[in-house]
Design a protein around this motif. Structure first.
Motif, PDB file in Angstrom:
ATOM      1  N   GLN A 109       4.774   1.395 -14.773  1.00 57.45           N
ATOM      2  CA  GLN A 109       6.171   1.359 -14.350  1.00 57.45           C
ATOM      3  C   GLN A 109       6.463   0.170 -13.436  1.00 57.45           C
ATOM      4  O   GLN A 109       7.513  -0.469 -13.548  1.00 57.45           O
ATOM      5  N   GLU A 110       5.555  -0.131 -12.530  1.00 55.90           N
ATOM      6  CA  GLU A 110       5.745  -1.300 -11.666  1.00 55.90           C
ATOM      7  C   GLU A 110       5.734  -2.582 -12.490  1.00 55.90           C
ATOM      8  O   GLU A 110       6.576  -3.466 -12.300  1.00 55.90           O
ATOM      9  N   PHE A 111       4.795  -2.678 -13.413  1.00 53.88           N
ATOM     10  CA  PHE A 111       4.699  -3.844 -14.274  1.00 53.88           C
ATOM     11  C   PHE A 111       6.019  -4.082 -15.026  1.00 53.88           C
ATOM     12  O   PHE A 111       6.581  -5.175 -15.005  1.00 53.88           O
ATOM     13  N   LEU A 112       6.514  -3.052 -15.671  1.00 50.20           N
ATOM     14  CA  LEU A 112       7.753  -3.176 -16.446  1.00 50.20           C
ATOM     15  C   LEU A 112       8.954  -3.481 -15.555  1.00 50.20           C
ATOM     16  O   LEU A 112       9.820  -4.287 -15.917  1.00 50.20           O
ATOM     17  N   ALA A 113       8.997  -2.886 -14.374  1.00 50.09           N
ATOM     18  CA  ALA A 113      10.094  -3.159 -13.448  1.00 50.09           C
ATOM     19  C   ALA A 113      10.086  -4.623 -13.005  1.00 50.09           C
ATOM     20  O   ALA A 113      11.143  -5.261 -12.912  1.00 50.09           O
ATOM     21  N   ARG A 114       8.916  -5.173 -12.753  1.00 45.72           N
ATOM     22  CA  ARG A 114       8.834  -6.577 -12.326  1.00 45.72           C
ATOM     23  C   ARG A 114       9.174  -7.529 -13.469  1.00 45.72           C
ATOM     24  O   ARG A 114       9.812  -8.556 -13.257  1.00 45.72           O
ATOM     25  N   VAL A 115       8.745  -7.189 -14.684  1.00 48.28           N
ATOM     26  CA  VAL A 115       9.115  -8.005 -15.842  1.00 48.28           C
ATOM     27  C   VAL A 115      10.632  -8.063 -15.958  1.00 48.28           C
ATOM     28  O   VAL A 115      11.231  -9.133 -16.071  1.00 48.28           O
ATOM     29  N   ASN A 118      12.370 -10.042 -13.005  1.00 46.52           N
ATOM     30  CA  ASN A 118      12.243 -11.498 -13.121  1.00 46.52           C
ATOM     31  C   ASN A 118      13.135 -12.048 -14.223  1.00 46.52           C
ATOM     32  O   ASN A 118      13.726 -13.111 -14.071  1.00 46.52           O
ATOM     33  N   MET A 119      13.260 -11.324 -15.301  1.00 48.05           N
ATOM     34  CA  MET A 119      14.153 -11.769 -16.376  1.00 48.05           C
ATOM     35  C   MET A 119      15.612 -11.733 -15.915  1.00 48.05           C
ATOM     36  O   MET A 119      16.381 -12.639 -16.229  1.00 48.05           O
ATOM     37  N   ARG A 120      15.978 -10.719 -15.166  1.00 44.88           N
ATOM     38  CA  ARG A 120      17.355 -10.635 -14.644  1.00 44.88           C
ATOM     39  C   ARG A 120      17.672 -11.808 -13.734  1.00 44.88           C
ATOM     40  O   ARG A 120      18.732 -12.410 -13.818  1.00 44.88           O
ATOM     41  N   ARG A 121      16.754 -12.131 -12.854  1.00 43.88           N
ATOM     42  CA  ARG A 121      16.967 -13.249 -11.930  1.00 43.88           C
ATOM     43  C   ARG A 121      17.205 -14.546 -12.672  1.00 43.88           C
ATOM     44  O   ARG A 121      18.076 -15.325 -12.316  1.00 43.88           O
ATOM     45  N   TYR A 122      16.439 -14.798 -13.707  1.00 36.89           N
ATOM     46  CA  TYR A 122      16.601 -16.031 -14.467  1.00 36.89           C
ATOM     47  C   TYR A 122      17.860 -16.019 -15.302  1.00 36.89           C
ATOM     48  O   TYR A 122      18.494 -17.042 -15.494  1.00 36.89           O
TER      49      TYR A 122
END
Length: 132
Positions: A109-115, A118-122
């Motif tokens: 869940q942490e992995f997917l949340a960070r993915v 990061n995509m949202r920020r970009y």
């Protein structure tokens, strides 16, 4: 539109796990076993995110990231996924241009949340076309 993620990892069990998690979320994962393979792929393919391991059989992940950032000038988000857990390593990679850093073993869940984060920020920095 499916989002393409480039995964640079030389451990087949990690590749299978990460691919499973990403595909379940609707991402397309392209896996590469060596740094040179990923760098070659980047000449002809665009990715929405790169996941890079540090320890690789040819060149290390830090060198791969530096080539992506400095020589290729690609603004793609990069998350390091590695077993190296010293503060010095984390700071070195983030200072060199990584957007995030995850230490193995990964938590799904942490992995997917960070993915996704990061995509949202970009997507908000650029055209805003990525919707997660």
């Amino acid at each position: 539109m499916p989002l393409d993620i480039g995964l640079l990892e030389d451990d087949q069990s990690q590749i299978e796990l990460i691919e499973l998690w990403l595909q379940a979320e609707g991402f397309i994962c392209h896996s590469y076993l060596s740094g040179h393979d990923l760098l070659d792929a980047l000449k002809v393919k665009d990715f929405h995110l790169l996941l890079i391991d540090w320890e690789l059989p040819d060149i290390n992940g830090l060198e791969v990231m530096q080539q992506v950032r400095n020589r290729m000038g690609l603004p793609v988000p990069i998350i390091f996924v590695t077993s190296r857990d010293s503060e010095q390593d984390i700071v070195a990679v983030l200072t060199a241009g990584a957007d995030d850093y995850l230490i193995k073993p990964l938590r799904q869940q942490e992995f997917l949340a960070r993915v996704k984060a990061n995509m949202r920020r970009y997507s908000t920095k650029d055209s805003g076309e990525i919707r997660i």
